[in-house]
Design a protein around this motif. Structure first.
Motif, PDB file in Angstrom:
ATOM      1  N   CYS A 100       1.085  -1.053   0.057  1.00 35.91           N
ATOM      2  CA  CYS A 100       0.233   0.149  -0.065  1.00 35.91           C
ATOM      3  C   CYS A 100       0.679   0.985   0.131  1.00 35.91           C
ATOM      4  O   CYS A 100       0.033   2.035  -0.194  1.00 35.91           O
ATOM      5  N   SER A 101       1.745   0.884   0.118  1.00 34.99           N
ATOM      6  CA  SER A 101       3.274   2.110   0.585  1.00 34.99           C
ATOM      7  C   SER A 101       3.614   2.354  -0.818  1.00 34.99           C
ATOM      8  O   SER A 101       3.002   2.029  -2.451  1.00 34.99           O
ATOM      9  N   THR A 102       3.800   4.064  -1.156  1.00 32.55           N
ATOM     10  CA  THR A 102       4.379   4.413  -2.549  1.00 32.55           C
ATOM     11  C   THR A 102       5.589   3.492  -3.340  1.00 32.55           C
ATOM     12  O   THR A 102       6.247   2.878  -2.876  1.00 32.55           O
ATOM     13  N   PRO A 103       5.062   2.903  -5.027  1.00 31.84           N
ATOM     14  CA  PRO A 103       5.958   2.290  -5.728  1.00 31.84           C
ATOM     15  C   PRO A 103       7.467   2.892  -5.848  1.00 31.84           C
ATOM     16  O   PRO A 103       7.353   4.243  -5.726  1.00 31.84           O
ATOM     17  N   ARG A 107       7.668   3.476 -11.314  1.00 34.44           N
ATOM     18  CA  ARG A 107       6.421   3.023 -11.300  1.00 34.44           C
ATOM     19  C   ARG A 107       5.304   3.311 -10.691  1.00 34.44           C
ATOM     20  O   ARG A 107       5.641   3.959 -10.280  1.00 34.44           O
ATOM     21  N   LYS A 108       4.556   3.404 -11.726  1.00 28.17           N
ATOM     22  CA  LYS A 108       2.789   3.686 -11.089  1.00 28.17           C
ATOM     23  C   LYS A 108       2.087   2.374 -10.198  1.00 28.17           C
ATOM     24  O   LYS A 108       1.947   3.303  -9.430  1.00 28.17           O
ATOM     25  N   SER A 109       2.608   1.070 -10.474  1.00 29.93           N
ATOM     26  CA  SER A 109       1.989   0.446  -9.099  1.00 29.93           C
ATOM     27  C   SER A 109       3.267  -0.551  -9.550  1.00 29.93           C
ATOM     28  O   SER A 109       4.363  -0.345  -9.969  1.00 29.93           O
ATOM     29  N   GLY A 113       6.977  -9.243  -8.359  1.00 32.48           N
ATOM     30  CA  GLY A 113       8.378  -8.968  -8.222  1.00 32.48           C
ATOM     31  C   GLY A 113       9.165  -8.401  -7.976  1.00 32.48           C
ATOM     32  O   GLY A 113      10.024  -9.116  -5.875  1.00 32.48           O
ATOM     33  N   GLU A 114       8.689  -7.087  -7.358  1.00 27.04           N
ATOM     34  CA  GLU A 114       9.203  -5.629  -6.355  1.00 27.04           C
ATOM     35  C   GLU A 114       8.899  -5.817  -5.539  1.00 27.04           C
ATOM     36  O   GLU A 114       9.557  -5.695  -4.677  1.00 27.04           O
ATOM     37  N   LEU A 115       7.932  -6.665  -4.749  1.00 28.00           N
ATOM     38  CA  LEU A 115       6.813  -6.182  -3.194  1.00 28.00           C
ATOM     39  C   LEU A 115       7.888  -8.105  -2.976  1.00 28.00           C
ATOM     40  O   LEU A 115       8.382  -7.866  -1.434  1.00 28.00           O
ATOM     41  N   GLN A 116       8.280  -8.505  -4.265  1.00 30.86           N
ATOM     42  CA  GLN A 116       9.088  -9.746  -2.829  1.00 30.86           C
ATOM     43  C   GLN A 116      10.733  -8.920  -2.659  1.00 30.86           C
ATOM     44  O   GLN A 116      11.162  -9.364  -1.281  1.00 30.86           O
ATOM     45  N   SER A 142      -7.788  -5.259  -0.529  1.00 36.93           N
ATOM     46  CA  SER A 142      -7.139  -3.566  -0.905  1.00 36.93           C
ATOM     47  C   SER A 142      -6.644  -3.990  -2.277  1.00 36.93           C
ATOM     48  O   SER A 142      -6.326  -5.073  -2.646  1.00 36.93           O
ATOM     49  N   ASN A 143      -6.748  -3.056  -3.098  1.00 39.54           N
ATOM     50  CA  ASN A 143      -6.008  -2.919  -4.424  1.00 39.54           C
ATOM     51  C   ASN A 143      -4.868  -2.130  -4.833  1.00 39.54           C
ATOM     52  O   ASN A 143      -5.107  -1.089  -4.897  1.00 39.54           O
ATOM     53  N   PRO A 144      -3.129  -2.378  -4.087  1.00 38.80           N
ATOM     54  CA  PRO A 144      -2.359  -1.463  -4.106  1.00 38.80           C
ATOM     55  C   PRO A 144      -2.866  -0.840  -5.935  1.00 38.80           C
ATOM     56  O   PRO A 144      -1.507  -0.171  -5.458  1.00 38.80           O
ATOM     57  N   GLY A 145      -2.809  -1.102  -6.601  1.00 34.98           N
ATOM     58  CA  GLY A 145      -2.372  -0.710  -8.016  1.00 34.98           C
ATOM     59  C   GLY A 145      -3.692   0.457  -8.244  1.00 34.98           C
ATOM     60  O   GLY A 145      -3.422   1.330  -9.381  1.00 34.98           O
ATOM     61  N   ALA A 146      -4.508   0.199  -7.615  1.00 37.12           N
ATOM     62  CA  ALA A 146      -5.677   1.435  -8.024  1.00 37.12           C
ATOM     63  C   ALA A 146      -5.669   2.213  -7.474  1.00 37.12           C
ATOM     64  O   ALA A 146      -4.953   2.748  -5.791  1.00 37.12           O
ATOM     65  N   GLY A 147      -5.302   3.636  -7.433  1.00 34.48           N
ATOM     66  CA  GLY A 147      -5.322   5.026  -7.137  1.00 34.48           C
ATOM     67  C   GLY A 147      -5.093   6.529  -7.601  1.00 34.48           C
ATOM     68  O   GLY A 147      -5.353   7.328  -8.297  1.00 34.48           O
TER      69      GLY A 147
END
Length: 147
Positions: A100-103, A107-109, A113-116, A142-147
């Motif tokens: 949920c933090s800033t990517p 990156r937009k979201s 792989g990046e989260l891992q 939650s949908n962390p990509g929506a914003g």
């Protein structure tokens, strides 16, 4: 081979008859109930094995379990604990907070792989895989990509 005699109580016979006659039990439970019922009636082991399609050790183990612990131990499977969870709810909360933090810059979201990769840098999460991150995020609404 000499059979160990098995004598069921009237109450146990009634329980076994219920298990065998109703379609509410697993096949292995019904098979074990049939084994005990046959042993109580004096049916030879070889005949039990032939009719039910089971091995001698199944008959022996079922008889022994009944003698040691009664119907519950002989017919029904014991609950198994399963594998303990590797990550607790605090670890899951840290991964969700990260998602949920800033990517990352450029990156937009977040991607899995990046989260891992970032989660592996956290203390206690060094061995976390991509699929584990995906499962943790799937549990949340939650949908962390929506914003």
């Amino acid at each position: 081979m000499r059979q160990t005699e098995l004598h069921l109580t009237e109450e146990d016979r009634a329980v076994l008859d219920d298990i065998c006659s109703k379609g509410q039990h697993r096949a292995r439970e019904v098979r074990r109930a049939h084994v005990l019922s046959c042993l109580d009636r004096g049916v030879p082991e070889s005949q039990i094995m032939a009719v039910l399609g089971i091995g001698r050790t199944t008959v022996w183990r079922t008889r022994l379990a009944y003698l040691q612990g009664g119907i519950d131990l002989a017919v029904f499977d014991l609950k198994r604990s399963g594998r303990p969870r590797r990550y607790n709810s605090d670890d899951e909360a840290r991964v969700v907070a990260l998602a949920c933090s800033t990517p990352p810059a450029g990156r937009k979201s977040w991607t899995l792989g990046e989260l891992q990769r970032v989660a592996r840098q956290e203390p206690g999460l060094a061995g976390m895989g991509r699929e584990t991150v995906r499962r943790m995020l799937r549990k949340t609404i939650s949908n962390p990509g929506a914003g």
